[in-house]
Design a protein around this motif. Sequence first.
Motif, PDB file in Angstrom:
ATOM      1  N   LEU A   1      40.978  56.727  28.728  1.00 32.59           N
ATOM      2  CA  LEU A   1      40.161  55.810  29.522  1.00 32.59           C
ATOM      3  C   LEU A   1      39.773  56.389  30.872  1.00 32.59           C
ATOM      4  O   LEU A   1      39.114  55.731  31.681  1.00 32.59           O
ATOM      5  N   ALA A   2      40.142  57.634  31.127  1.00 28.39           N
ATOM      6  CA  ALA A   2      39.567  58.337  32.282  1.00 28.39           C
ATOM      7  C   ALA A   2      38.068  58.506  32.120  1.00 28.39           C
ATOM      8  O   ALA A   2      37.331  58.640  33.111  1.00 28.39           O
ATOM      9  N   ASP A   3      37.600  58.480  30.874  1.00 29.51           N
ATOM     10  CA  ASP A   3      36.170  58.547  30.571  1.00 29.51           C
ATOM     11  C   ASP A   3      35.594  57.138  30.683  1.00 29.51           C
ATOM     12  O   ASP A   3      35.933  56.269  29.864  1.00 29.51           O
ATOM     13  N   PRO A   4      34.730  56.876  31.648  1.00 33.57           N
ATOM     14  CA  PRO A   4      34.200  55.512  31.825  1.00 33.57           C
ATOM     15  C   PRO A   4      33.487  54.979  30.589  1.00 33.57           C
ATOM     16  O   PRO A   4      33.565  53.777  30.297  1.00 33.57           O
ATOM     17  N   ALA A   5      32.795  55.847  29.864  1.00 35.72           N
ATOM     18  CA  ALA A   5      32.090  55.392  28.672  1.00 35.72           C
ATOM     19  C   ALA A   5      33.079  54.926  27.600  1.00 35.72           C
ATOM     20  O   ALA A   5      32.853  53.916  26.921  1.00 35.72           O
ATOM     21  N   TYR A   6      34.179  55.660  27.446  1.00 39.97           N
ATOM     22  CA  TYR A   6      35.186  55.246  26.473  1.00 39.97           C
ATOM     23  C   TYR A   6      35.855  53.950  26.925  1.00 39.97           C
ATOM     24  O   TYR A   6      36.088  53.045  26.114  1.00 39.97           O
ATOM     25  N   ALA A   7      36.156  53.843  28.197  1.00 40.97           N
ATOM     26  CA  ALA A   7      36.747  52.608  28.718  1.00 40.97           C
ATOM     27  C   ALA A   7      35.836  51.422  28.444  1.00 40.97           C
ATOM     28  O   ALA A   7      36.306  50.338  28.063  1.00 40.97           O
TER      29      ALA A   7
ATOM     30  N   ILE B   1      45.578  53.684  35.089  1.00 40.60           N
ATOM     31  CA  ILE B   1      45.575  54.086  36.494  1.00 40.60           C
ATOM     32  C   ILE B   1      44.160  54.351  37.005  1.00 40.60           C
ATOM     33  O   ILE B   1      43.948  54.449  38.211  1.00 40.60           O
ATOM     34  N   HIS B   2      43.197  54.447  36.112  1.00 40.59           N
ATOM     35  CA  HIS B   2      41.837  54.820  36.487  1.00 40.59           C
ATOM     36  C   HIS B   2      41.071  53.593  36.995  1.00 40.59           C
ATOM     37  O   HIS B   2      40.923  52.607  36.253  1.00 40.59           O
ATOM     38  N   PRO B   3      40.574  53.597  38.219  1.00 40.36           N
ATOM     39  CA  PRO B   3      39.803  52.455  38.709  1.00 40.36           C
ATOM     40  C   PRO B   3      38.646  52.090  37.787  1.00 40.36           C
ATOM     41  O   PRO B   3      38.307  50.907  37.636  1.00 40.36           O
ATOM     42  N   GLY B   4      38.058  53.089  37.132  1.00 42.75           N
ATOM     43  CA  GLY B   4      36.959  52.810  36.218  1.00 42.75           C
ATOM     44  C   GLY B   4      37.361  51.951  35.047  1.00 42.75           C
ATOM     45  O   GLY B   4      36.517  51.256  34.460  1.00 42.75           O
ATOM     46  N   SER B   5      38.642  51.971  34.670  1.00 39.93           N
ATOM     47  CA  SER B   5      39.091  51.112  33.571  1.00 39.93           C
ATOM     48  C   SER B   5      39.094  49.643  33.992  1.00 39.93           C
ATOM     49  O   SER B   5      38.887  48.757  33.158  1.00 39.93           O
ATOM     50  N   VAL B   6      39.332  49.386  35.262  1.00 43.65           N
ATOM     51  CA  VAL B   6      39.226  48.022  35.785  1.00 43.65           C
ATOM     52  C   VAL B   6      37.762  47.595  35.816  1.00 43.65           C
ATOM     53  O   VAL B   6      37.402  46.489  35.388  1.00 43.65           O
ATOM     54  N   ASP B   7      36.904  48.480  36.320  1.00 40.66           N
ATOM     55  CA  ASP B   7      35.474  48.170  36.357  1.00 40.66           C
ATOM     56  C   ASP B   7      34.942  47.874  34.957  1.00 40.66           C
ATOM     57  O   ASP B   7      34.158  46.933  34.762  1.00 40.66           O
ATOM     58  N   ALA B   8      35.362  48.669  33.965  1.00 41.32           N
ATOM     59  CA  ALA B   8      34.871  48.480  32.600  1.00 41.32           C
ATOM     60  C   ALA B   8      35.268  47.116  32.063  1.00 41.32           C
ATOM     61  O   ALA B   8      34.452  46.404  31.450  1.00 41.32           O
ATOM     62  N   PHE B   9      36.527  46.737  32.273  1.00 43.24           N
ATOM     63  CA  PHE B   9      36.995  45.449  31.762  1.00 43.24           C
ATOM     64  C   PHE B   9      36.289  44.295  32.461  1.00 43.24           C
ATOM     65  O   PHE B   9      35.814  43.352  31.808  1.00 43.24           O
ATOM     66  N   PHE B  10      36.206  44.353  33.773  1.00 49.57           N
ATOM     67  CA  PHE B  10      35.564  43.269  34.506  1.00 49.57           C
ATOM     68  C   PHE B  10      34.070  43.190  34.209  1.00 49.57           C
ATOM     69  O   PHE B  10      33.504  42.101  34.101  1.00 49.57           O
ATOM     70  N   ASP B  11      33.401  44.336  34.073  1.00 47.88           N
ATOM     71  CA  ASP B  11      31.982  44.318  33.706  1.00 47.88           C
ATOM     72  C   ASP B  11      31.789  43.629  32.354  1.00 47.88           C
ATOM     73  O   ASP B  11      30.873  42.804  32.187  1.00 47.88           O
ATOM     74  N   ALA B  12      32.640  43.962  31.387  1.00 45.30           N
ATOM     75  CA  ALA B  12      32.529  43.371  30.056  1.00 45.30           C
ATOM     76  C   ALA B  12      32.828  41.877  30.094  1.00 45.30           C
ATOM     77  O   ALA B  12      32.161  41.072  29.423  1.00 45.30           O
TER      78      ALA B  12
ATOM     79  N   VAL C   1      41.501  38.215  34.027  1.00 42.94           N
ATOM     80  CA  VAL C   1      42.316  38.834  35.066  1.00 42.94           C
ATOM     81  C   VAL C   1      42.653  40.251  34.615  1.00 42.94           C
ATOM     82  O   VAL C   1      42.961  40.490  33.448  1.00 42.94           O
ATOM     83  N   THR C   2      42.616  41.199  35.530  1.00 45.95           N
ATOM     84  CA  THR C   2      43.165  42.524  35.262  1.00 45.95           C
ATOM     85  C   THR C   2      43.496  43.198  36.584  1.00 45.95           C
ATOM     86  O   THR C   2      43.251  42.638  37.665  1.00 45.95           O
ATOM     87  N   GLY C   3      44.058  44.394  36.482  1.00 48.49           N
ATOM     88  CA  GLY C   3      44.358  45.184  37.665  1.00 48.49           C
ATOM     89  C   GLY C   3      44.638  46.618  37.277  1.00 48.49           C
ATOM     90  O   GLY C   3      45.045  46.909  36.134  1.00 48.49           O
ATOM     91  N   LYS C   4      44.401  47.523  38.191  1.00 53.54           N
ATOM     92  CA  LYS C   4      44.736  48.935  37.994  1.00 53.54           C
ATOM     93  C   LYS C   4      46.242  49.061  37.795  1.00 53.54           C
ATOM     94  O   LYS C   4      47.038  48.598  38.617  1.00 53.54           O
TER      95      LYS C   4
ATOM     96  N   ASP D   1      43.257  52.433  45.948  1.00 49.43           N
ATOM     97  CA  ASP D   1      42.428  52.058  44.804  1.00 49.43           C
ATOM     98  C   ASP D   1      42.494  50.554  44.541  1.00 49.43           C
ATOM     99  O   ASP D   1      41.471  49.900  44.304  1.00 49.43           O
ATOM    100  N   SER D   2      43.703  50.006  44.571  1.00 46.32           N
ATOM    101  CA  SER D   2      43.867  48.578  44.296  1.00 46.32           C
ATOM    102  C   SER D   2      43.172  47.735  45.361  1.00 46.32           C
ATOM    103  O   SER D   2      42.520  46.728  45.051  1.00 46.32           O
ATOM    104  N   ARG D   3      43.282  48.150  46.590  1.00 48.27           N
ATOM    105  CA  ARG D   3      42.648  47.400  47.688  1.00 48.27           C
ATOM    106  C   ARG D   3      41.124  47.397  47.518  1.00 48.27           C
ATOM    107  O   ARG D   3      40.466  46.361  47.706  1.00 48.27           O
ATOM    108  N   ALA D   4      40.565  48.541  47.152  1.00 48.92           N
ATOM    109  CA  ALA D   4      39.115  48.619  46.944  1.00 48.92           C
ATOM    110  C   ALA D   4      38.680  47.768  45.759  1.00 48.92           C
ATOM    111  O   ALA D   4      37.617  47.116  45.798  1.00 48.92           O
ATOM    112  N   LEU D   5      39.478  47.755  44.713  1.00 47.42           N
ATOM    113  CA  LEU D   5      39.154  46.942  43.541  1.00 47.42           C
ATOM    114  C   LEU D   5      39.248  45.449  43.847  1.00 47.42           C
ATOM    115  O   LEU D   5      38.437  44.655  43.354  1.00 47.42           O
ATOM    116  N   ILE D   6      40.213  45.064  44.645  1.00 44.92           N
ATOM    117  CA  ILE D   6      40.302  43.662  45.067  1.00 44.92           C
ATOM    118  C   ILE D   6      39.038  43.266  45.808  1.00 44.92           C
ATOM    119  O   ILE D   6      38.443  42.200  45.547  1.00 44.92           O
TER     120      ILE D   6
END
Length: 440
Positions: free
Chosen positions: A107-113, A138-149, A158-161, A182-187
């Motif tokens: 899931l380091a790959d944003p497209a796969y996430a 641990i990848h911030p992009g995995s949070v973005d992928a889940f929340f975008d979906a 709900v999710t979190g890094k 990373d967590s602060r930026a995602l919040i």
Amino acid sequence: MTHSTLILGQTFETWGNPLTRPWEEVARIRSGGGVLVQNGVIAAVGDGAALRRDHPNVAVTDYGDALISPGFIDAHVHYPQTAMIASWGKRLIDWLNIYTFPEEMRLADPAYAARIADRYLDLALDHGTTTMSSFATIHPGSVDAFFDAALSRGLRAVTGKTCMDRNAPDGLRDTAQSAYDDSRALIARWQGRGRLGYAITPRFSPTSTPDQLEALGALWAEYPDCLMQTHLSEQTDEIAWVRDLFPQARDYLDTYEAHGLLGARGVYGHAIHLEPREVDRLAEVGAAVVHCPTSNTFIGSGLMDLAALAARGIPAGLATDTGGGSSFSMLRTMAAAYEIGQLRGTPLHAAHLMYLATAGSARSLHLQDCIGTLAPGMEADLVVLNLASTPAIAQRSAEARDVWEQVFATLMMGDDRAVKDVWIAGQRRVAARQGRVSRR
């Protein structure tokens, strides 16, 4: 302009906790019920015929004898583990190293996430789950992928890094500082956006140094409206490992408490092998535990004493623990919870099980004011269950003495075929598998 819909069927209604009061006093199934939805929110619940008479110009969806319930709420999942669910036979630590960590590195790959997030959410919705609290990677992009979906589907989620700075592969370790940053930026990016909520997420104490736990505790103090989710006392060998890693700690829970990670908005998955002090502290602060029965049996973790924890007033949710759990279905999860209750000598009624999968999980995630019950003002996330979805269930349902026996048969034997329909914020969902829908 007001958009209104009247949904008719049998309605599952709760107004209290059947784990702490007689279920007959706080739960019922209303025959011939109705749910009036206006602009994505429940406006009224009651007798279907009366609601139809009082609102003659409203569009009607009539499900007959099907059961209308709040959408299922999965209080502890790992969406990154979707592709490796039902991996064979290891204890927790081996299972993490052999299956979980290699998959999470992908899931380091944003497209796969993004593909996995879409896949997981569609599978969850097919099984009637309308809200979930997931660990990411641990990848911030995995949070973005889940929340975008989730955002694109209108879900409350709900999710979190997931933070780990030791005892993990190189590709899955961050640091105390990067976990905080990373967590602060995602919040800042996601908390409160749409129907989304952020959970500060240390995976568990063995994969976080004291410095990282301290940093995340400080972050939670800065953002106390966030949830904090983690794992607690899942397996005995895990607990022994924690004891070696934290020799000064009084017990497993103390590894969190000592670093500011114990509080009312804490959500602790598994909580099987608890010491008396841990139970006392969870009860004192009002923290929640999450029962993961299919995972607990699949990985051989143990039998959670749900009845004892509920008797102490500790909020409890229910979860598939997707990845470790062997099913995406909250129906299968309810069946497993019943089986564990039987082994514990504390059998659960259908009302208990349905409560855990709806209002109980909502309470554990501090979402009880917006989802989890059929009541005016609640968001209209609904699952509609066919109580005769397969020949085996239909023949048992036909012999049932009352509707609770019919529901129980579906909880014990049902799967995604029992999910007749799903509503998200008052909108019917068109299932991805059109062929399956046409057979219902």
